[in-house]
Design an enzyme around this catalytic site. Structure first.
Site, PDB file in Angstrom:
ATOM      1  N   GLU A  96      47.410  57.460  23.459  1.00 22.39           N
ATOM      2  CA  GLU A  96      46.144  57.313  24.182  1.00 22.39           C
ATOM      3  C   GLU A  96      46.035  58.322  25.325  1.00 22.39           C
ATOM      4  OE1 GLU A  96      45.257  53.284  25.370  1.00 22.39           O
ATOM      5  OE2 GLU A  96      46.289  52.481  23.603  1.00 22.39           O
ATOM      6  N   SER A 187      48.010  37.578  21.830  1.00 24.13           N
ATOM      7  CA  SER A 187      48.896  38.723  22.019  1.00 24.13           C
ATOM      8  C   SER A 187      48.796  39.255  23.446  1.00 24.13           C
ATOM      9  CB  SER A 187      48.548  39.830  21.021  1.00 24.13           C
ATOM     10  OG  SER A 187      49.317  40.991  21.245  1.00 24.13           O
ATOM     11  N   TYR A 234      43.117  44.507  10.632  1.00 20.58           N
ATOM     12  CA  TYR A 234      44.554  44.589  10.856  1.00 20.58           C
ATOM     13  C   TYR A 234      45.316  43.722   9.854  1.00 20.58           C
ATOM     14  CZ  TYR A 234      49.020  43.478  13.130  1.00 20.58           C
ATOM     15  OH  TYR A 234      50.345  43.269  13.392  1.00 20.58           O
ATOM     16  N   SER A 247      59.274  54.566   1.379  1.00 18.66           N
ATOM     17  CA  SER A 247      58.789  55.103   2.647  1.00 18.66           C
ATOM     18  C   SER A 247      59.370  54.365   3.840  1.00 18.66           C
ATOM     19  CB  SER A 247      57.263  54.999   2.718  1.00 18.66           C
ATOM     20  OG  SER A 247      56.810  55.335   4.002  1.00 18.66           O
ATOM     21  N   LYS A 252      58.945  48.718  11.458  1.00 22.18           N
ATOM     22  CA  LYS A 252      58.858  47.273  11.589  1.00 22.18           C
ATOM     23  C   LYS A 252      57.438  46.680  11.638  1.00 22.18           C
ATOM     24  CE  LYS A 252      61.596  43.619  13.631  1.00 22.18           C
ATOM     25  NZ  LYS A 252      62.672  43.292  14.551  1.00 22.18           N
ATOM     26  N   ASN A 255      54.917  43.999   8.483  1.00 24.69           N
ATOM     27  CA  ASN A 255      55.439  42.717   8.012  1.00 24.69           C
ATOM     28  C   ASN A 255      54.458  41.640   8.421  1.00 24.69           C
ATOM     29  OD1 ASN A 255      56.398  41.241  10.557  1.00 24.69           O
ATOM     30  ND2 ASN A 255      57.336  43.250  10.794  1.00 24.69           N
TER      31      ASN A 255
END
Length: 335
Positions: A96, A187, A234, A247, A252, A255
Site C-alpha cells: 500500500e 477481524s 474473498y 505451487s 498459508k 486455507n
C-alpha cells in the site's frame, strides 16, 4: 474463476493470469502527446539523478498503460489478491502507498461543481487535470518498486474512486475484493484495527460503516462493468483459487480455517437486527441469518492444502518466510 474472461491463462495462478496476459480488449486512446517514461536507475547511478523524464529499463508507462488497481474494504482479502498477482513474473503489485487514495479524495473534492467552474475559468479543464493527476500517480506507482510489464497498485480505498481512476487511466483494470462484513468487523476487532474512523470493537457501528462504504465501492464497480472491474469474493477466492498443486507461490492464506470462525463472536442483538444494520450483506449475496454461513465446498486442492499445512507446519512457516524475503518490493521502498 476467471477475473477477466477474454485472457489466456499461462500462469500457475490461473485467475491471476487472466488479468495480466492480454490488453487487447481495451481501446487505447493516445491522450498524451509525450509518453511519461521511467527507467530503473542502476545501483551505481547517482542518487541525485531524479529527473522526471527518467525511464524504467525498457518499460514504458503512460495514461494508457494497462495498470491493475486492487481495492476493497480493509480486511477483505486485498493483501491476498496482491500477493497472488505479485507472484506472477509479468506483474509487480506493490504494498500500500496510502497516499494514492488520499490524493484521489482531494481530487474528488476539487472536482465539485463550483470548483470545476473556477478551474475551467482558469484554463484547467478535465484533460489538464487528468493529465497532471496521471503524472503524479504514475510517478508513485512506477517508483514504488522494480519495473515490470504490468504494474499493479493495492490501496483498499481506491475502490471508492474507481470511476475517477478509470477516467485518468483509460486502459486500467480494477479488482474489487468483497468479504462478509461480519467477518471483516470481527477481524478488525481481533487485531485492534480502526477502519474508516469507526469503532472496531463495536460490531454494530463497524457493520454500519462497512455496509455504507462497500455499497459505494460495489456500485462504482458495477457502473464500470465487468470488462473493467471485477468483484471477487474473498470466500470464493479461498475456496476456489485454482492453484496448481505444485505451487508454493502463495503459502498459508489459501486455507479455509478462518472463513467461518468469526460467527462465534457475533452478539445476539446484532444477529437480530442485521438486516437493518448492514443491508449490503444481502445485496452482495451473503445470508444474514446463517451462523456459520455456508460459502460452498472447497476445491480438492484447497482441502489437500489445508491438510498439508497442518501436517507440515514448520515447512510452510519456512516457505512463507522465504516468500516474504523474495518480495519484489524492497523493504526501504515501503517507507
Amino acid at each position: 474463476m476467471k477475473l477477466f474472461g477474454l485472457f489466456n491463462c499461462k500462469s500457475i495462478l490461473i485467475f491471476a493470469a487472466s488479468i495480466i496476459v492480454s490488453t487487447s480488449m481495451f481501446l487505447t486512446t493516445v491522450i498524451l502527446s509525450n509518453y511519461l517514461t521511467y527507467q530503473c536507475e542502476s545501483s551505481s547511478s547517482s542518487s541525485s539523478s531524479s529527473s522526471s523524464s527518467s525511464v524504467y529499463l525498457d518499460h514504458r508507462y503512460d495514461r494508457n498503460s494497462s495498470l491493475i488497481f486492487v481495492g476493497g474494504w480493509p480486511r477483505s482479502g486485498t493483501t491476498l489478491m496482491r500477493a497472488m498477482l505479485d507472484a506472477h513474473p509479468l506483474v509487480r503489485c506493490g504494498e500500500e502507498t496510502h497516499i494514492i487514495p488520499r490524493f484521489l479524495a482531494v481530487l474528488e473534492a476539487h472536482s465539485a461543481a463550483a470548483r470545476t467552474e473556477q478551474m475551467e475559468e482558469a484554463g484547467i479543464g478535465a484533460d489538464v487535470l487528468h493529465s497532471a493527476s496521471a503524472s503524479f500517480l504514475l510517478e508513485i506507482i512506477a517508483r514504488h518498486g522494480d519495473p515490470a510489464p504490468r504494474l499493479c497498485n493495492k490501496d483498499p480505498y481506491t475502490a471508492s474512486h474507481a470511476e475517477r481512476l478509470a477516467s485518468i487511466f483509460p486502459g486500467a483494470q480494477f479488482v474489487l475484493m468483497l468479504r462478509d462484513g461480519r467477518a471483516v468487523c470481527n477481524s478488525a476487532a481481533s487485531l485492534g484495527i480502526r477502519i474508516a474512523a469507526s469503532n472496531s470493537l463495536n460490531m454494530t457501528a463497524c457493520l454500519m460503516t462497512w455496509s455504507d462504504g462497500v455499497d459505494v465501492m460495489h456500485s462504482a464497480c458495477s457502473r464500470l462493468g465487468e470488462g473493467r472491474c471485477r468483484a471477487v469474493k474473498y470466500e470464493q477466492l479461498v475456496l476456489h483459487p485454482r492453484m496448481e498443486p505444485s505451487s508454493h507461490q502463495v503459502i498459508k492464506p489459501i486455507n479455509t480455517e478462518s472463513l467461518t470462525k468469526w460467527s462465534e463472536f457475533v452478539p445476539d442483538e446484532v444477529k437480530r437486527n442485521i438486516r437493518l444494520i448492514a443491508p449490503t450483506l444481502e445485496k452482495l449475496g451473503y445470508d444474514p441469518d446463517a451462523y456459520p454461513p455456508d460459502y460452498g465446498k472447497p476445491d480438492e486442492e484447497v482441502v489437500e492444502n489445508v491438510r498439508l499445512i497442518k501436517d507440515n507446519k514448520e515447512l510452510f512457516e519456512r516457505l512463507a518466510w522465504e516468500v516474504r524475503n523474495q518480495s519484489k518490493i524492497k523493504p526501504h521502498e515501503h517507507n
